[in-house]
Design an enzyme around this catalytic site. Structure first.
Site, PDB file in Angstrom:
ATOM      1  N   CYS A 132       0.879  -1.367  -0.405  1.00  0.00           N
ATOM      2  CA  CYS A 132      -0.220   0.035  -0.059  1.00  0.00           C
ATOM      3  C   CYS A 132       0.926   1.196   0.325  1.00  0.00           C
ATOM      4  O   CYS A 132       2.291   1.166  -0.151  1.00  0.00           O
ATOM      5  CB  CYS A 132      -1.037  -0.050   1.402  1.00  0.00           C
ATOM      6  SG  CYS A 132      -0.347   0.384   2.470  1.00  0.00           S
ATOM      7  N   ASP A 133       0.533   2.195   0.199  1.00  0.00           N
ATOM      8  CA  ASP A 133       1.136   3.985  -0.011  1.00  0.00           C
ATOM      9  C   ASP A 133       2.405   3.311   0.943  1.00  0.00           C
ATOM     10  O   ASP A 133       3.584   4.075   0.767  1.00  0.00           O
ATOM     11  CB  ASP A 133       0.356   5.082   0.315  1.00  0.00           C
ATOM     12  CG  ASP A 133      -0.416   5.726  -1.358  1.00  0.00           C
ATOM     13  OD1 ASP A 133       0.282   4.749  -1.672  1.00  0.00           O
ATOM     14  OD2 ASP A 133      -1.543   5.542  -1.602  1.00  0.00           O
TER      15      ASP A 133
END
Length: 483
Positions: free
Chosen positions: A401-402
């Site tokens: 994810c980010d």
């Protein structure tokens, strides 16, 4: 229409900037907490004063933490090689200033990574065979030396001056009794996902300097206070309608104990007037913190009541607890009034509000699936090549994810448990940020909005797109294929 587009583009740029800052800070939160615990325990005013152990406090804050940030910033740009040059360059701003150089590390780390990446690009295909290691080592060493000297002579003093100006401005606001008004900007910024730029870019670096000198800082409580969100969720429990009322109790647990504040954002987006409740709660909480001279020894992450209490210095529990309670009570009263006086037909559906939140965030929220009763349709699993993928040779599964800390960690934990229960051996399931996907990953699992970035990072892996990390039927399908 064009003005709205420009505002949206500006918000996205700020979000990306905040995400970049968060990417340098979040992987090192454990080190910050370690420093905070050592500080809270062993300094002269701590729980167990110890002169020998307290000697670690100053070197950790001046050297260890900035170097970790510098390394992480460089690594985000150009892997380990960028991290090494970034950390080396960070040493210049550390020596060139008398205060902890977190802002300097946030500048020199990525700058070092960027410059060594460009230098390697210039030297590519121009090095004679057999001299690659020599050139690689000396190019990084020479560039690191130049950046370190430049940081010591020029950048360090400038960043130190900027830091002093920001700290002076914050102190002036505090002396004038206006610090509670910061909630007018912070609480809406949280809902718009602009909090990382504020928290990690300004509040945390200044707060750490204050904590170094005074043993605590109120700035660590401005954004992390769970009170305003708690009050809004409690109001929905008593005066909400439909799915919002039904899901509010679960959201309270995730928000208050788990520290995942984004769980309450859709409840505000259903009724934007509730921003007034969040602001009122924030102002009241900060005002209470100020009266009791409350503060934390380090930045709590996530913003859970457990993290707040763990980082509260000795003798400061009354102020911190009261600040949270007052913030929750005020936001509850204001939110209750808004919910009771509003018309039912004006209430927006929770699913629609959740979708709006995710559109503003720019990606799927892993915790938002807790707000909806039905799981959304899943995106298809797709390989990056047309050849049949061999699941029998899979050794490493990566969730990305980010930031590589929140939603991906939860997804990895769920799949790891499924793999263990299925007695599949030899498969490592872990999580990371989208920028740090390891080259030896066999399967990469991402939210569908991030899959293209993951493919660009590692095109030869088998990529799986999901709509949410917490409730995906694709996990059982993957486990079945691994068996």
């Amino acid at each position: 229409m064009e003005a709205n587009q420009k505002q949206g583009d500006f918000r996205v740029k700020i979000q990306r900037f905040g995400s970049h800052l968060s990417g340098m800070i979040m992987p090192n939160i454990g080190a910050f907490i370690a420093w905070g615990i050592i500080t809270a325990l062993f300094i002269p005013t701590g729980w167990a004063p110890n002169e020998t152990l307290a000697a670690m406090v100053d070197p950790m804050i001046k050297y260890l933490l900035p170097l970790l940030i510098g390394y992480t910033g460089g690594k985000m740009v150009y892997d380990v090689r960028g991290g090494v040059v970034g950390a080396t360059a960070t040493m210049g701003v550390i020596v060139g200033a008398e205060i902890p150089m977190f802002l300097g590390a946030m500048i020199m780390g990525p700058l070092g990574g960027y410059l060594i990446k460009k230098l390697d690009g210039l030297l590519k295909d121009k090095v004679r065979s057999g001299f690659e290691m020599l050139v690689n080592n000396f190019s990084a060493g020479i560039l690191g030396a130049i950046l370190t000297i430049a940081a010591l002579v020029g950048i360090g003093p400038v960043v130190e001056g900027l830091n002093k100006v920001l700290a002076g401005a914050v102190q002036a606001i505090f002396d004038a009794g206006l610090l509670p008004l910061a909630s007018i900007f912070i609480e809406p910024a949280k809902v718009l996902f602009l909090n990382n730029a504020i928290n990690h870019g300004i509040l945390s670096p200044i707060g750490i300097e204050q904590a170094t000198n005074a043993g605590k800082s109120i700035l660590f409580l401005l954004e992390s206070n769970p009170g305003p969100g708690l009050g809004i969720l409690l109001a929905y429990m008593f005066f909400g309608r439909g799915s919002a009322r039904q899901t509010a109790p679960g959201a309270v647990i995730i928000h208050f104990l788990g520290g995942i504040h984004e769980i309450y954002f859709p409840y505000i987006l259903m009724k934007p007037m509730l921003l007034l409740a969040a602001i009122a709660g924030g102002i009241s909480g900060v005002f209470t913190f100020s009266i009791f001279n409350a503060g934390l020894v380090a930045s709590p992450s996530p913003g859970s009541i457990i993290a707040l209490l763990a980082l509260t210095p000795r003798g400061g529990y009354v102020g911190v607890i009261l600040g949270v309670i007052v913030a929750a009570a005020v936001s509850f009263l204001v939110a209750s009034l808004i919910l009771k006086t509003s018309k039912q037909k004006e209430e927006e559906d929770l699913t629609e509000a959740t979708a709006k939140m995710e559109a503003m965030k720019g990606k799927k929220s892993s915790v938002s699936s807790n707000l909806t009763a039905q799981p959304e349709a899943e995106a298809e699993v797709e390989a990056t090549t047309s050849e049949e993928f061999d699941f029998g040779n899979v050794k490493k599964v990566i969730f990305a994810c980010d930031a590589g800390m929140g939603s991906s960690a939860m997804g990895a934990s769920i799949l790891r448990n499924k793999v263990k229960k299925a007695e599949v051996e030899g498969v490592d399931v872990t999580n990371t940020s989208i920028n740090n996907i390891p080259s030896d990953a066999d399967i990469v699992i991402t939210h569908k909005d991030l899959t293209d970035r993951a493919k660009a990072k590692l095109p030869n892996a088998y990529h799986v797109s999901v709509d949410n990390f917490l409730n995906s039927p694709k996990y059982d399908e993957i486990v079945g294929k691994l068996k």
